[in-house]
Design a protein around this motif. Sequence first.
Motif, PDB file in Angstrom:
ATOM      1  N   ASP A 161     -29.815  74.277 111.189  1.00 12.64           N
ATOM      2  CA  ASP A 161     -29.310  74.776 112.399  1.00 12.64           C
ATOM      3  C   ASP A 161     -29.135  75.031 113.549  1.00 12.64           C
ATOM      4  OD1 ASP A 161     -27.083  75.492 109.893  1.00 12.64           O
ATOM      5  OD2 ASP A 161     -26.933  76.894 109.784  1.00 12.64           O
ATOM      6  N   ASP A 163     -28.643  75.924 118.212  1.00 10.26           N
ATOM      7  CA  ASP A 163     -27.430  76.780 118.476  1.00 10.26           C
ATOM      8  C   ASP A 163     -26.428  76.114 119.689  1.00 10.26           C
ATOM      9  OD1 ASP A 163     -26.188  79.099 120.337  1.00 10.26           O
ATOM     10  OD2 ASP A 163     -27.117  78.655 121.702  1.00 10.26           O
ATOM     11  N   GLY A 164     -24.896  76.293 118.612  1.00  5.26           N
ATOM     12  CA  GLY A 164     -23.945  75.596 119.026  1.00  5.26           C
ATOM     13  C   GLY A 164     -23.993  74.229 118.851  1.00  5.26           C
ATOM     14  N   PHE A 165     -24.564  73.395 117.657  1.00  5.71           N
ATOM     15  CA  PHE A 165     -24.324  72.250 116.993  1.00  5.71           C
ATOM     16  C   PHE A 165     -24.797  71.990 115.363  1.00  5.71           C
ATOM     17  CE2 PHE A 165     -28.120  71.360 119.156  1.00  5.71           C
ATOM     18  CZ  PHE A 165     -29.058  70.633 118.556  1.00  5.71           C
ATOM     19  N   VAL A 192     -18.143  75.590 113.031  1.00  5.67           N
ATOM     20  CA  VAL A 192     -17.690  74.765 114.600  1.00  5.67           C
ATOM     21  C   VAL A 192     -16.837  75.929 115.514  1.00  5.67           C
ATOM     22  CG1 VAL A 192     -19.648  73.744 114.951  1.00  5.67           C
ATOM     23  CG2 VAL A 192     -17.273  72.957 114.224  1.00  5.67           C
ATOM     24  N   THR A 209     -20.810  69.169 116.507  1.00  2.11           N
ATOM     25  CA  THR A 209     -20.527  70.388 116.880  1.00  2.11           C
ATOM     26  C   THR A 209     -18.882  70.581 117.310  1.00  2.11           C
ATOM     27  OG1 THR A 209     -20.829  71.470 118.851  1.00  2.11           O
ATOM     28  CG2 THR A 209     -20.825  68.977 119.385  1.00  2.11           C
ATOM     29  N   GLU A 213     -16.942  74.398 121.453  1.00  2.00           N
ATOM     30  CA  GLU A 213     -18.492  74.552 121.585  1.00  2.00           C
ATOM     31  C   GLU A 213     -19.663  74.157 122.909  1.00  2.00           C
ATOM     32  OE1 GLU A 213     -20.159  76.801 119.370  1.00  2.00           O
ATOM     33  OE2 GLU A 213     -19.175  77.168 117.445  1.00  2.00           O
ATOM     34  N   LYS A 215     -21.625  75.086 125.207  1.00  2.00           N
ATOM     35  CA  LYS A 215     -23.304  74.492 125.057  1.00  2.00           C
ATOM     36  C   LYS A 215     -23.915  73.203 123.652  1.00  2.00           C
ATOM     37  CE  LYS A 215     -27.635  76.858 123.658  1.00  2.00           C
ATOM     38  NZ  LYS A 215     -28.074  77.954 124.106  1.00  2.00           N
ATOM     39  N   GLY A 216     -23.483  73.395 122.850  1.00  2.00           N
ATOM     40  CA  GLY A 216     -22.753  71.953 121.778  1.00  2.00           C
ATOM     41  C   GLY A 216     -23.540  69.973 122.452  1.00  2.00           C
ATOM     42  N   LEU A 220     -26.182  67.794 122.676  1.00  2.00           N
ATOM     43  CA  LEU A 220     -25.315  66.177 122.550  1.00  2.00           C
ATOM     44  C   LEU A 220     -25.045  65.453 123.269  1.00  2.00           C
ATOM     45  CD1 LEU A 220     -24.933  67.554 119.902  1.00  2.00           C
ATOM     46  CD2 LEU A 220     -22.915  65.879 119.375  1.00  2.00           C
TER      47      LEU A 220
END
Length: 250
Positions: A161, A163-165, A192, A209, A213, A215-216, A220
Amino acid sequence: MDEKAFTVEFCKYLKSKFQDIKVEYIKELEVRYKIAGKEEITALLYNAYTEYRIDPSEINSIFEKSIVWVNDKNKKTMENIVPIIKGKRFYMEIQDLKFGKDLYFEKLNEELYIYYAFDNEHHISYVKIEDLKKLEISSNEIRDVAIDNLITLVPQIKRIDFDGFFIITANGIYESSLILLDDIWTKENFPVKGDFVIAIPAREVLLITGTQEEKGLKILKEKYLNDDMEYSYFITKEMFVLRNSRWEVY
Protein backbone atom coordinates in the motif's frame (compact mmCIF):
# COMPACT_ATOMS: atom_id res chain seq x y z
CA MET A 1 27.43 -1.09 -27.67
CA ASP A 2 24.65 -0.62 -30.23
CA GLU A 3 22.00 -3.20 -31.14
CA LYS A 4 23.97 -4.69 -34.02
CA ALA A 5 27.15 -5.12 -31.98
CA PHE A 6 25.15 -6.65 -29.13
CA THR A 7 23.59 -9.18 -31.50
CA VAL A 8 26.98 -10.08 -32.98
CA GLU A 9 28.40 -10.59 -29.48
CA PHE A 10 25.50 -12.88 -28.61
CA CYS A 11 26.24 -14.97 -31.71
CA LYS A 12 29.86 -15.26 -30.62
CA TYR A 13 28.77 -16.21 -27.12
CA LEU A 14 26.56 -19.00 -28.46
CA LYS A 15 29.40 -20.42 -30.54
CA SER A 16 31.71 -20.34 -27.53
CA LYS A 17 29.18 -22.25 -25.39
CA PHE A 18 28.20 -25.02 -27.78
CA GLN A 19 30.31 -27.01 -30.22
CA ASP A 20 27.53 -28.44 -32.38
CA ILE A 21 25.60 -25.27 -33.08
CA LYS A 22 24.51 -23.41 -36.19
CA VAL A 23 23.94 -19.69 -35.68
CA GLU A 24 22.24 -17.32 -38.13
CA TYR A 25 22.21 -13.56 -37.69
CA ILE A 26 18.76 -12.47 -38.94
CA LYS A 27 18.84 -8.78 -38.11
CA GLU A 28 19.56 -6.54 -35.14
CA LEU A 29 18.41 -8.25 -31.92
CA GLU A 30 17.16 -11.36 -33.74
CA VAL A 31 19.14 -14.59 -34.04
CA ARG A 32 18.22 -18.09 -35.18
CA TYR A 33 20.23 -21.04 -33.92
CA LYS A 34 20.07 -24.82 -33.65
CA ILE A 35 21.95 -27.05 -31.28
CA ALA A 36 22.43 -30.65 -32.36
CA GLY A 37 19.56 -32.81 -31.13
CA LYS A 38 17.35 -29.86 -30.16
CA GLU A 39 14.69 -27.74 -31.83
CA GLU A 40 15.62 -24.68 -33.86
CA ILE A 41 15.30 -21.53 -31.79
CA THR A 42 14.59 -17.94 -32.76
CA ALA A 43 16.03 -15.67 -30.09
CA LEU A 44 14.54 -12.19 -29.72
CA LEU A 45 17.05 -10.07 -27.82
CA TYR A 46 14.97 -6.95 -27.24
CA ASN A 47 14.57 -7.57 -23.50
CA ALA A 48 18.16 -8.71 -23.17
CA TYR A 49 19.40 -5.52 -24.81
CA THR A 50 17.27 -3.41 -22.47
CA GLU A 51 18.84 -5.23 -19.50
CA TYR A 52 22.27 -4.58 -21.00
CA ARG A 53 21.57 -0.86 -21.36
CA ILE A 54 20.52 -0.72 -17.71
CA ASP A 55 23.72 -2.49 -16.56
CA PRO A 56 26.36 -3.21 -19.27
CA SER A 57 28.62 -4.95 -16.76
CA GLU A 58 26.10 -7.83 -16.60
CA ILE A 59 26.38 -8.73 -20.28
CA ASN A 60 27.65 -12.28 -19.71
CA SER A 61 24.91 -13.15 -17.23
CA ILE A 62 22.35 -11.60 -19.59
CA PHE A 63 23.60 -13.79 -22.43
CA GLU A 64 23.57 -16.82 -20.15
CA LYS A 65 19.96 -16.18 -19.14
CA SER A 66 19.04 -16.00 -22.80
CA ILE A 67 20.32 -19.50 -23.56
CA VAL A 68 20.17 -21.43 -20.27
CA TRP A 69 16.86 -23.05 -21.18
CA VAL A 70 18.29 -25.01 -24.12
CA ASN A 71 19.69 -27.47 -21.59
CA ASP A 72 16.26 -28.05 -20.02
CA LYS A 73 13.55 -30.41 -21.13
CA ASN A 74 10.86 -28.52 -22.97
CA LYS A 75 7.69 -30.01 -21.53
CA LYS A 76 4.53 -29.17 -23.47
CA THR A 77 1.38 -30.16 -21.62
CA MET A 78 -1.99 -28.63 -20.88
CA GLU A 79 -0.92 -28.36 -17.22
CA ASN A 80 1.98 -25.95 -17.81
CA ILE A 81 0.36 -23.45 -20.19
CA VAL A 82 0.29 -19.90 -18.80
CA PRO A 83 -0.94 -16.55 -20.16
CA ILE A 84 1.64 -13.90 -21.04
CA ILE A 85 0.65 -10.26 -21.50
CA LYS A 86 2.48 -8.48 -24.30
CA GLY A 87 2.27 -4.97 -25.70
CA LYS A 88 1.87 -3.66 -29.21
CA ARG A 89 5.64 -3.27 -29.62
CA PHE A 90 6.23 -7.00 -29.18
CA TYR A 91 3.36 -7.79 -31.54
CA MET A 92 4.76 -5.49 -34.24
CA GLU A 93 8.32 -6.75 -33.80
CA ILE A 94 7.49 -10.40 -34.49
CA GLN A 95 4.83 -10.05 -37.18
CA ASP A 96 7.24 -10.44 -40.09
CA LEU A 97 9.03 -13.41 -38.53
CA LYS A 98 8.03 -17.02 -39.15
CA PHE A 99 8.36 -17.41 -35.39
CA GLY A 100 5.71 -14.75 -34.85
CA LYS A 101 3.32 -16.12 -37.44
CA ASP A 102 3.43 -19.56 -35.81
CA LEU A 103 2.36 -18.32 -32.36
CA TYR A 104 -1.15 -18.43 -31.02
CA PHE A 105 -2.35 -15.16 -29.47
CA GLU A 106 -5.48 -13.19 -28.62
CA LYS A 107 -5.98 -9.45 -28.83
CA LEU A 108 -7.06 -8.01 -25.47
CA ASN A 109 -7.43 -4.41 -26.65
CA GLU A 110 -5.70 -2.03 -29.07
CA GLU A 111 -2.52 -2.04 -26.95
CA LEU A 112 -2.39 -5.45 -25.26
CA TYR A 113 -2.17 -9.03 -26.49
CA ILE A 114 -2.36 -12.37 -24.71
CA TYR A 115 0.24 -14.88 -25.80
CA TYR A 116 0.53 -18.28 -24.20
CA ALA A 117 3.60 -20.16 -23.07
CA PHE A 118 4.71 -23.45 -21.58
CA ASP A 119 6.24 -22.76 -18.18
CA ASN A 120 9.22 -25.06 -17.63
CA GLU A 121 10.55 -23.62 -14.36
CA HIS A 122 13.74 -22.12 -15.80
CA HIS A 123 12.31 -20.91 -19.09
CA ILE A 124 9.17 -20.47 -21.10
CA SER A 125 8.47 -21.43 -24.70
CA TYR A 126 5.61 -19.82 -26.56
CA VAL A 127 2.57 -21.85 -27.55
CA LYS A 128 2.28 -22.33 -31.29
CA ILE A 129 -0.90 -22.92 -33.25
CA GLU A 130 0.31 -26.46 -33.93
CA ASP A 131 0.71 -27.07 -30.18
CA LEU A 132 -3.01 -26.44 -29.66
CA LYS A 133 -3.82 -29.02 -32.30
CA LYS A 134 -1.47 -31.60 -30.77
CA LEU A 135 -2.89 -31.05 -27.29
CA GLU A 136 -6.44 -30.90 -28.62
CA ILE A 137 -7.13 -27.56 -26.94
CA SER A 138 -9.60 -25.25 -28.64
CA SER A 139 -9.19 -21.49 -28.87
CA ASN A 140 -12.32 -21.20 -26.72
CA GLU A 141 -10.79 -23.02 -23.77
CA ILE A 142 -7.09 -22.14 -23.75
CA ARG A 143 -7.54 -18.95 -21.72
CA ASP A 144 -9.45 -20.74 -18.96
CA VAL A 145 -6.84 -23.51 -18.89
CA ALA A 146 -3.99 -21.00 -18.69
CA ILE A 147 -5.66 -18.93 -15.96
CA ASP A 148 -6.25 -22.03 -13.83
CA ASN A 149 -2.55 -22.89 -14.18
CA LEU A 150 -1.58 -19.30 -13.34
CA ILE A 151 -3.57 -19.45 -10.10
CA THR A 152 -1.60 -22.56 -9.15
CA LEU A 153 1.72 -20.87 -9.94
CA VAL A 154 0.96 -17.72 -7.93
CA PRO A 155 -1.03 -18.95 -4.92
CA GLN A 156 -0.16 -15.86 -2.88
CA ILE A 157 -0.66 -12.33 -4.17
CA LYS A 158 0.65 -9.51 -1.97
CA ARG A 159 -0.48 -5.89 -1.96
CA ILE A 160 1.92 -3.13 -0.99
CA ASP A 161 0.00 0.00 0.00
CA PHE A 162 1.10 3.51 -0.91
CA ASP A 163 -0.70 6.83 -0.78
CA GLY A 164 -3.12 6.67 -3.70
CA PHE A 165 -1.92 3.46 -5.35
CA PHE A 166 -0.86 -0.15 -4.79
CA ILE A 167 2.00 -2.32 -6.02
CA ILE A 168 1.15 -5.99 -6.48
CA THR A 169 3.74 -8.74 -6.07
CA ALA A 170 3.36 -12.44 -6.80
CA ASN A 171 6.21 -14.60 -8.10
CA GLY A 172 8.26 -11.95 -9.89
CA ILE A 173 7.29 -13.15 -13.35
CA TYR A 174 3.56 -13.16 -13.91
CA GLU A 175 2.35 -10.03 -12.12
CA SER A 176 1.08 -8.45 -15.34
CA SER A 177 -0.89 -11.61 -16.16
CA LEU A 178 -2.95 -11.10 -13.00
CA ILE A 179 -5.10 -8.61 -14.88
CA LEU A 180 -6.82 -11.68 -16.37
CA LEU A 181 -8.02 -12.97 -12.99
CA ASP A 182 -11.54 -11.53 -12.90
CA ASP A 183 -12.25 -12.56 -9.30
CA ILE A 184 -9.50 -10.46 -7.70
CA TRP A 185 -10.77 -7.12 -9.01
CA THR A 186 -12.90 -6.05 -6.07
CA LYS A 187 -12.84 -2.94 -3.86
CA GLU A 188 -12.27 -5.26 -0.90
CA ASN A 189 -8.95 -6.32 -2.43
CA PHE A 190 -8.00 -2.92 -3.84
CA PRO A 191 -9.86 -0.05 -2.13
CA VAL A 192 -9.37 2.76 -4.63
CA LYS A 193 -11.62 5.69 -5.50
CA GLY A 194 -13.37 5.34 -8.84
CA ASP A 195 -12.81 2.64 -11.44
CA PHE A 196 -9.66 0.53 -11.34
CA VAL A 197 -6.73 1.93 -13.32
CA ILE A 198 -3.60 -0.15 -13.86
CA ALA A 199 -0.12 0.22 -15.29
CA ILE A 200 1.87 -2.80 -16.46
CA PRO A 201 5.12 -1.38 -17.88
CA ALA A 202 6.84 -4.77 -17.54
CA ARG A 203 5.80 -8.38 -17.07
CA GLU A 204 6.63 -8.35 -13.34
CA VAL A 205 5.13 -4.92 -12.60
CA LEU A 206 1.47 -4.35 -11.71
CA LEU A 207 0.46 -0.95 -10.34
CA ILE A 208 -3.11 -0.15 -9.33
CA THR A 209 -4.90 3.14 -8.66
CA GLY A 210 -8.34 4.59 -9.38
CA THR A 211 -9.90 7.09 -11.77
CA GLN A 212 -10.55 9.42 -8.81
CA GLU A 213 -7.10 9.00 -7.23
CA GLU A 214 -5.40 12.16 -8.50
CA LYS A 215 -2.20 11.59 -6.53
CA GLY A 216 -1.98 7.94 -7.54
CA LEU A 217 -2.49 8.71 -11.23
CA LYS A 218 0.15 11.44 -11.07
CA ILE A 219 2.72 9.18 -9.42
CA LEU A 220 2.16 6.37 -11.92
CA LYS A 221 2.62 8.72 -14.87
CA GLU A 222 5.58 10.66 -13.53
CA LYS A 223 7.52 7.93 -11.69
CA TYR A 224 6.78 4.65 -13.43
CA LEU A 225 5.65 5.59 -16.95
CA ASN A 226 7.91 8.50 -17.80
CA ASP A 227 9.98 8.43 -20.99
CA ASP A 228 13.26 7.92 -19.13
CA MET A 229 12.21 4.67 -17.41
CA GLU A 230 13.54 1.50 -19.02
CA TYR A 231 12.25 -1.94 -18.18
CA SER A 232 13.37 -5.45 -18.94
CA TYR A 233 10.48 -7.44 -20.42
CA PHE A 234 8.79 -4.19 -21.37
CA ILE A 235 5.05 -4.23 -22.13
CA THR A 236 3.67 -0.70 -22.47
CA LYS A 237 3.60 2.72 -20.84
CA GLU A 238 -0.12 3.12 -21.41
CA MET A 239 -2.54 2.93 -18.49
CA PHE A 240 -5.77 0.92 -18.58
CA VAL A 241 -9.16 1.26 -16.90
CA LEU A 242 -11.50 -1.61 -16.05
CA ARG A 243 -14.95 -0.90 -17.46
CA ASN A 244 -17.71 -3.46 -18.05
CA SER A 245 -15.25 -6.24 -17.15
CA ARG A 246 -12.84 -5.17 -19.92
CA TRP A 247 -9.49 -3.40 -19.77
CA GLU A 248 -9.58 -0.30 -21.96
CA VAL A 249 -6.84 2.23 -22.72
CA TYR A 250 -7.20 5.03 -20.19
